[in-house]
Design an enzyme around this catalytic site. Structure first.
Site, PDB file in Angstrom:
ATOM      1  N   GLY A 169       1.285  -1.883   4.157  1.00  0.00           N
ATOM      2  CA  GLY A 169       1.723  -0.508   3.918  1.00  0.00           C
ATOM      3  C   GLY A 169       3.008  -0.195   4.644  1.00  0.00           C
ATOM      4  N   SER A 170       2.885   0.063   5.947  1.00  0.00           N
ATOM      5  CA  SER A 170       4.073   0.451   6.711  1.00  0.00           C
ATOM      6  C   SER A 170       5.118  -0.665   6.736  1.00  0.00           C
ATOM      7  CB  SER A 170       3.681   0.876   8.132  1.00  0.00           C
ATOM      8  OG  SER A 170       2.773  -0.042   8.689  1.00  0.00           O
ATOM      9  N   ASP A 208      -4.720   3.700  -1.784  1.00  0.00           N
ATOM     10  CA  ASP A 208      -5.770   4.075  -0.835  1.00  0.00           C
ATOM     11  C   ASP A 208      -6.303   5.462  -1.128  1.00  0.00           C
ATOM     12  OD1 ASP A 208      -5.940   1.818   1.016  1.00  0.00           O
ATOM     13  OD2 ASP A 208      -3.848   2.283   1.452  1.00  0.00           O
ATOM     14  N   MET A 224     -12.097   4.660  -0.227  1.00  0.00           N
ATOM     15  CA  MET A 224     -12.702   4.944   1.079  1.00  0.00           C
ATOM     16  C   MET A 224     -13.374   6.305   0.968  1.00  0.00           C
ATOM     17  SD  MET A 224      -9.563   3.473   3.334  1.00  0.00           S
ATOM     18  CE  MET A 224      -8.483   3.501   1.916  1.00  0.00           C
ATOM     19  N   SER A 257       0.836  -1.202   0.000  1.00  0.00           N
ATOM     20  CA  SER A 257       0.000   0.000   0.000  1.00  0.00           C
ATOM     21  C   SER A 257       0.868   1.249   0.000  1.00  0.00           C
ATOM     22  CB  SER A 257      -0.906   0.009   1.237  1.00  0.00           C
ATOM     23  OG  SER A 257      -1.368   1.320   1.460  1.00  0.00           O
ATOM     24  N   MET A 308     -11.290  -5.441   6.030  1.00  0.00           N
ATOM     25  CA  MET A 308     -10.436  -4.499   6.766  1.00  0.00           C
ATOM     26  C   MET A 308     -10.116  -5.082   8.138  1.00  0.00           C
ATOM     27  SD  MET A 308      -9.716  -1.853   4.940  1.00  0.00           S
ATOM     28  CE  MET A 308      -8.848  -1.003   6.255  1.00  0.00           C
ATOM     29  N   MET A 368      -8.869   8.304  -0.080  1.00  0.00           N
ATOM     30  CA  MET A 368      -9.680   8.745   1.075  1.00  0.00           C
ATOM     31  C   MET A 368     -10.177  10.164   0.846  1.00  0.00           C
ATOM     32  SD  MET A 368      -7.332   7.418   4.225  1.00  0.00           S
ATOM     33  CE  MET A 368      -6.449   5.852   4.146  1.00  0.00           C
ATOM     34  N   HIS A 401      -8.444   1.092  -3.636  1.00  0.00           N
ATOM     35  CA  HIS A 401      -9.336   0.918  -2.480  1.00  0.00           C
ATOM     36  C   HIS A 401     -10.000   2.256  -2.199  1.00  0.00           C
ATOM     37  CE1 HIS A 401      -9.394   0.009   2.181  1.00  0.00           C
ATOM     38  NE2 HIS A 401     -10.615   0.139   1.671  1.00  0.00           N
ATOM     39  N   GLY A 442      -2.536   4.401   8.024  1.00  0.00           N
ATOM     40  CA  GLY A 442      -1.600   3.285   8.014  1.00  0.00           C
ATOM     41  C   GLY A 442      -1.026   3.103   9.418  1.00  0.00           C
ATOM     42  N   HIS A 489      -1.349  -1.352  -4.141  1.00  0.00           N
ATOM     43  CA  HIS A 489      -2.587  -0.968  -3.457  1.00  0.00           C
ATOM     44  C   HIS A 489      -2.617   0.549  -3.267  1.00  0.00           C
ATOM     45  CE1 HIS A 489      -5.988  -1.885  -0.717  1.00  0.00           C
ATOM     46  NE2 HIS A 489      -5.514  -0.914   0.047  1.00  0.00           N
ATOM     47  N   ASP A 496      -6.511  -6.192   4.723  1.00  0.00           N
ATOM     48  CA  ASP A 496      -5.839  -4.898   4.719  1.00  0.00           C
ATOM     49  C   ASP A 496      -5.816  -4.276   6.112  1.00  0.00           C
ATOM     50  OD1 ASP A 496      -4.930  -2.347   4.103  1.00  0.00           O
ATOM     51  OD2 ASP A 496      -6.663  -1.799   2.880  1.00  0.00           O
ATOM     52  N   GLY A 497      -4.607  -4.049   6.620  1.00  0.00           N
ATOM     53  CA  GLY A 497      -4.456  -3.320   7.874  1.00  0.00           C
ATOM     54  C   GLY A 497      -3.696  -4.089   8.937  1.00  0.00           C
TER      55      GLY A 497
HETATM   56  C1  DX5 Z   1      -5.982   1.933   5.833  1.00  0.00           C
HETATM   57  C2  DX5 Z   1      -5.594   1.496   4.439  1.00  0.00           C
HETATM   58  C3  DX5 Z   1      -4.492   0.536   4.361  1.00  0.00           C
HETATM   59  C4  DX5 Z   1      -3.182   0.987   4.954  1.00  0.00           C
HETATM   60  C5  DX5 Z   1      -2.564  -0.214   5.583  1.00  0.00           C
HETATM   61  O1  DX5 Z   1      -7.176   2.604   5.801  1.00  0.00           O
HETATM   62  O2  DX5 Z   1      -6.710   0.924   3.794  1.00  0.00           O
HETATM   63  O3  DX5 Z   1      -4.311   0.066   3.032  1.00  0.00           O
HETATM   64  O4  DX5 Z   1      -2.289   1.525   4.038  1.00  0.00           O
HETATM   65  O5  DX5 Z   1      -1.427   0.182   6.251  1.00  0.00           O
HETATM   66  P1  DX5 Z   1      -0.669  -0.768   7.266  1.00  0.00           P
HETATM   67  O6  DX5 Z   1      -0.224  -1.963   6.490  1.00  0.00           O
HETATM   68  O7  DX5 Z   1       0.469   0.086   7.739  1.00  0.00           O
HETATM   69  O8  DX5 Z   1      -1.639  -1.106   8.358  1.00  0.00           O
HETATM   70 ZN    ZN Z   2      -6.336  -0.032   1.801  1.00  0.00          ZN
END
Ligand code: DX5
Ligand code: ZN
Length: 220
Positions: free
Chosen positions: A197-198, A35, A68, A8, A137, A37, A66, A144, A33, A175-176
């Site tokens: 992501g992180s 995101d 949101m 992500s 989720m 928002m 994705h 993240g 991926h 995811d998450g």
């Molecule tokens: C959160 C996002 C994720 C996010 C995940 O709302 O949908 O895709 O980037 O990040 P990590 O892997 O750091 O939890």
């Molecule tokens: Zn996501």
């Protein structure tokens, strides 16, 4: 099916986005991926259609967008035109799920519904046969670097059983909060698209992707 890794970009350095995306790709990422928002469905604002368009020129791997955002139906066609290959919208943010799914598919992308941690997976029962994938989720969407919610594992297992009953080739994306030390239990529950992501973009991208891929290899 062989699990896919979808780093992500939310945790990437946005000033070096193309470079970091390419780095993830060449290390073995299967999807990217993205995101999106809107500051309404979630309390954060990230990126939109022009960024997807630019990323499309930088990488060859499919873009997994994705959404949101509220009223996802307004933007779906534009995201696909910009290069989205997979699109998920939130169950909680939409009313006419079936119509949106059909639009995504008719535009040539893979259609998914995303569900918040507190949304019962049973709510997907009627839409499930129309979906290519479901995004579960495992944190509350918006940021993240949050902690994985353990009860998500039961939810993934339940979803897998629902799909099996329908004899359906459903991809489960999670995811998450996924890290190297919990990815195996997420895979064991039935997930086949792993978003991180992180755990990918903070630190050495190449090493992180390779370490994830090494774990994914043991699942089929
Ligand atoms: C959160 C996002 C994720 C996010 C995940 O709302 O949908 O895709 O980037 O990040 P990590 O892997 O750091 O939890
Ligand atoms: Zn996501």
């Amino acid at each position: 099916m062989k699990p896919l890794l979808a780093p992500s970009i939310l945790s990437a350095d946005f000033a070096r986005l193309g470079k970091e995306a390419k780095e993830a790709q060449s290390a073995g990422a299967d999807l990217l991926h993205v995101d999106v928002m809107d500051g309404r469905f979630v309390p954060n604002i990230t990126i939109g259609i022009p960024v997807v368009e630019s990323l499309k020129k930088e990488v060859e791997i499919p873009l997994d967008v994705h959404l949101m955002i509220v009223e996802p139906e307004k933007y779906i066609r534009d995201f696909i035109k910009a290069g989205a290959n997979y699109i998920s919208f939130h169950f909680e943010a939409a009313v006419h799920h079936h119509r949106i799914v059909e639009t995504i598919k008719s535009e040539g992308a893979k259609a998914g519904v995303a569900v918040n941690p507190s949304t019962p997976i049973n709510f997907l029962e009627e839409i499930l046969p129309f979906l290519d994938f479901v995004l579960v989720m495992s944190v509350n969407p918006g940021f993240g670097g949050q902690k994985f919610i353990e009860t998500s594992l039961r939810k993934i297992e339940k979803l897998k059983k629902m799909a099996e009953k329908l004899n359906q080739e459903l991809l489960i994306e999670v995811d998450g909060g996924i890290k190297l030390d919990n990815v195996e239990k997420v895979l064991s529950s039935g997930a086949r698209i792993i978003v991180a992501g992180s755990a990918v973009f903070k630190g050495n991208i190449k090493e992180n992707v390779k370490a994830f891929k090494e774990k994914l290899k043991n699942f089929s």
